[in-house]
Write an enzyme that holds these catalytic residues in place. Sequence first.
Site, PDB file in Angstrom:
ATOM      1  N   GLY A  48      17.176  16.655 -10.144  1.00 43.70           N
ATOM      2  CA  GLY A  48      16.251  18.031 -10.178  1.00 43.70           C
ATOM      3  C   GLY A  48      15.146  17.567  -9.322  1.00 43.70           C
ATOM      4  O   GLY A  48      13.847  18.276  -9.421  1.00 43.70           O
ATOM      5  N   GLN A  77       9.895  21.505 -10.320  1.00 47.69           N
ATOM      6  CA  GLN A  77       8.565  21.400 -10.276  1.00 47.69           C
ATOM      7  C   GLN A  77       8.188  19.916 -11.053  1.00 47.69           C
ATOM      8  O   GLN A  77       7.112  19.471 -10.299  1.00 47.69           O
ATOM      9  CB  GLN A  77       7.988  22.142 -11.591  1.00 47.69           C
ATOM     10  CG  GLN A  77       8.181  23.697 -11.294  1.00 47.69           C
ATOM     11  CD  GLN A  77       6.534  23.939 -10.815  1.00 47.69           C
ATOM     12  OE1 GLN A  77       5.527  23.172 -11.399  1.00 47.69           O
ATOM     13  NE2 GLN A  77       6.117  25.347 -10.590  1.00 47.69           N
ATOM     14  N   ALA A  95       9.601  17.141 -10.255  1.00 48.69           N
ATOM     15  CA  ALA A  95       9.992  16.301  -9.232  1.00 48.69           C
ATOM     16  C   ALA A  95       8.931  16.446  -8.111  1.00 48.69           C
ATOM     17  O   ALA A  95       8.605  15.404  -7.623  1.00 48.69           O
ATOM     18  CB  ALA A  95      11.222  16.277  -8.737  1.00 48.69           C
ATOM     19  N   GLY A 114      14.846  15.145 -18.568  1.00 48.07           N
ATOM     20  CA  GLY A 114      15.296  16.554 -18.910  1.00 48.07           C
ATOM     21  C   GLY A 114      15.750  16.777 -20.303  1.00 48.07           C
ATOM     22  O   GLY A 114      16.389  15.986 -21.190  1.00 48.07           O
ATOM     23  N   ASN A 115      15.414  17.960 -21.013  1.00 49.23           N
ATOM     24  CA  ASN A 115      15.525  18.019 -22.296  1.00 49.23           C
ATOM     25  C   ASN A 115      16.906  18.653 -22.992  1.00 49.23           C
ATOM     26  O   ASN A 115      17.408  19.196 -21.940  1.00 49.23           O
ATOM     27  CB  ASN A 115      14.468  18.844 -22.913  1.00 49.23           C
ATOM     28  CG  ASN A 115      13.212  18.126 -22.881  1.00 49.23           C
ATOM     29  OD1 ASN A 115      12.843  17.112 -23.544  1.00 49.23           O
ATOM     30  ND2 ASN A 115      12.170  18.808 -22.616  1.00 49.23           N
ATOM     31  N   ASP A 162       4.197  12.606 -24.895  1.00 47.20           N
ATOM     32  CA  ASP A 162       3.792  13.012 -26.233  1.00 47.20           C
ATOM     33  C   ASP A 162       2.490  11.979 -26.473  1.00 47.20           C
ATOM     34  O   ASP A 162       1.506  12.410 -27.027  1.00 47.20           O
ATOM     35  CB  ASP A 162       4.623  12.970 -27.177  1.00 47.20           C
ATOM     36  CG  ASP A 162       6.054  13.972 -26.830  1.00 47.20           C
ATOM     37  OD1 ASP A 162       5.933  15.129 -26.531  1.00 47.20           O
ATOM     38  OD2 ASP A 162       7.331  13.357 -26.592  1.00 47.20           O
ATOM     39  N   HIS A 170      11.801  13.899 -29.093  1.00 48.82           N
ATOM     40  CA  HIS A 170      10.908  14.449 -28.137  1.00 48.82           C
ATOM     41  C   HIS A 170      11.051  16.013 -28.433  1.00 48.82           C
ATOM     42  O   HIS A 170      11.880  16.709 -27.677  1.00 48.82           O
ATOM     43  CB  HIS A 170      11.307  14.198 -26.665  1.00 48.82           C
ATOM     44  CG  HIS A 170      10.317  15.128 -25.748  1.00 48.82           C
ATOM     45  ND1 HIS A 170       8.939  14.909 -25.901  1.00 48.82           N
ATOM     46  CD2 HIS A 170      10.694  16.063 -24.865  1.00 48.82           C
ATOM     47  CE1 HIS A 170       8.482  15.835 -24.851  1.00 48.82           C
ATOM     48  NE2 HIS A 170       9.523  16.460 -24.238  1.00 48.82           N
TER      49      HIS A 170
END
Length: 334
Positions: free
Chosen positions: A12, A16, A18, A131-132, A160, A188
């Site tokens: 990625g 943003q 990165a 990445g989520n 978090d 997360h």
Amino acid sequence: MAAEPIRVVVTGAAGQIAYSLLYMVAKGDVFGPNQSLILHLLDIPPMMGVLEGVVMELDDCALPLLVRVVPTADPAVAFKDVDAAFLVGAMPRKQGMERKDLLSANVKIFKVQGEALDKYAKKDVKVLVVGNPANTNALVCSHYAPSIPKANFTAMTRLDQNRAQAQIAGRLGVGITKVKNVIIWGNHSATQVPDARNASVEVDGATKTVPEAVADDEFLKQQFLETVQKRGAAVIAARKMSSAMSAAKAASDHMRDWFAGTRDGEYVSMGVISDGSYGAPKDIVFSFPVQIQNRQWKIVQGLSVDEFARSKLDITAKELLEEKEEAMAVCAAD
């Protein structure tokens, strides 16, 4: 400067997060001021033009530690001989998208990356999934890279933890470094469990437990918990974009501690493969407090988990088991 440069991949890479992360990595914040490196930048083919601009900017930073930059859309090139991997690229959740849809899209991405890591990366590669949904993406990635130890796949809950630490420091009016050992348990996601009950804080030269210093149990159970759980959404509401600078800083912190180790008496939160500690289900990626030595993490044992925290841990564990089941169903059908 260390003689041998290490290879670090960021996926990625035109995005943003990165954009902030690459500078931190390339200037030595993560692997140290003497460690030269070769950066591998992976993104999808339509982003290659943007990636070219990122490469120009890295050149223009004139960074002494940066030996070379390898921009690519080919996972075989991106993961070749890498020592560390920041897996930032993922399908973002769009409005109206069910978690199943998001998991399904991301299983495909992390299957490809897991297979590429298995085939091309060093066997001791340290993998951080940003990445989520990060915990389950890390589990999927590890599933498709059986030749790499499961312990080498982690998910980021450091953002978090940093958010939680900042909330406590702000509440008590102390510097961020005065607050230690705030924990994030579980996923997360909005079910994560920020826990300051085992944390300590230095106030006016004296060290106290955070509950003693805050002296407001309701704040720790309600406002503190909810502020940290919902912070990502609050940033999106204000910025109209998701957390990027803070996410990059957290990724940098996570990987730095993994490589350099934690300080004596201190621990950090990482999503790691569960061994059943603290009653968490085994074989899911669950955030625990860990200490790190010689690039090996170890779950901190013997911390107190009260009834309130226990009930919250069960909720986040249930969500992770559901995610695992959905993700593995997608894997099996593939």
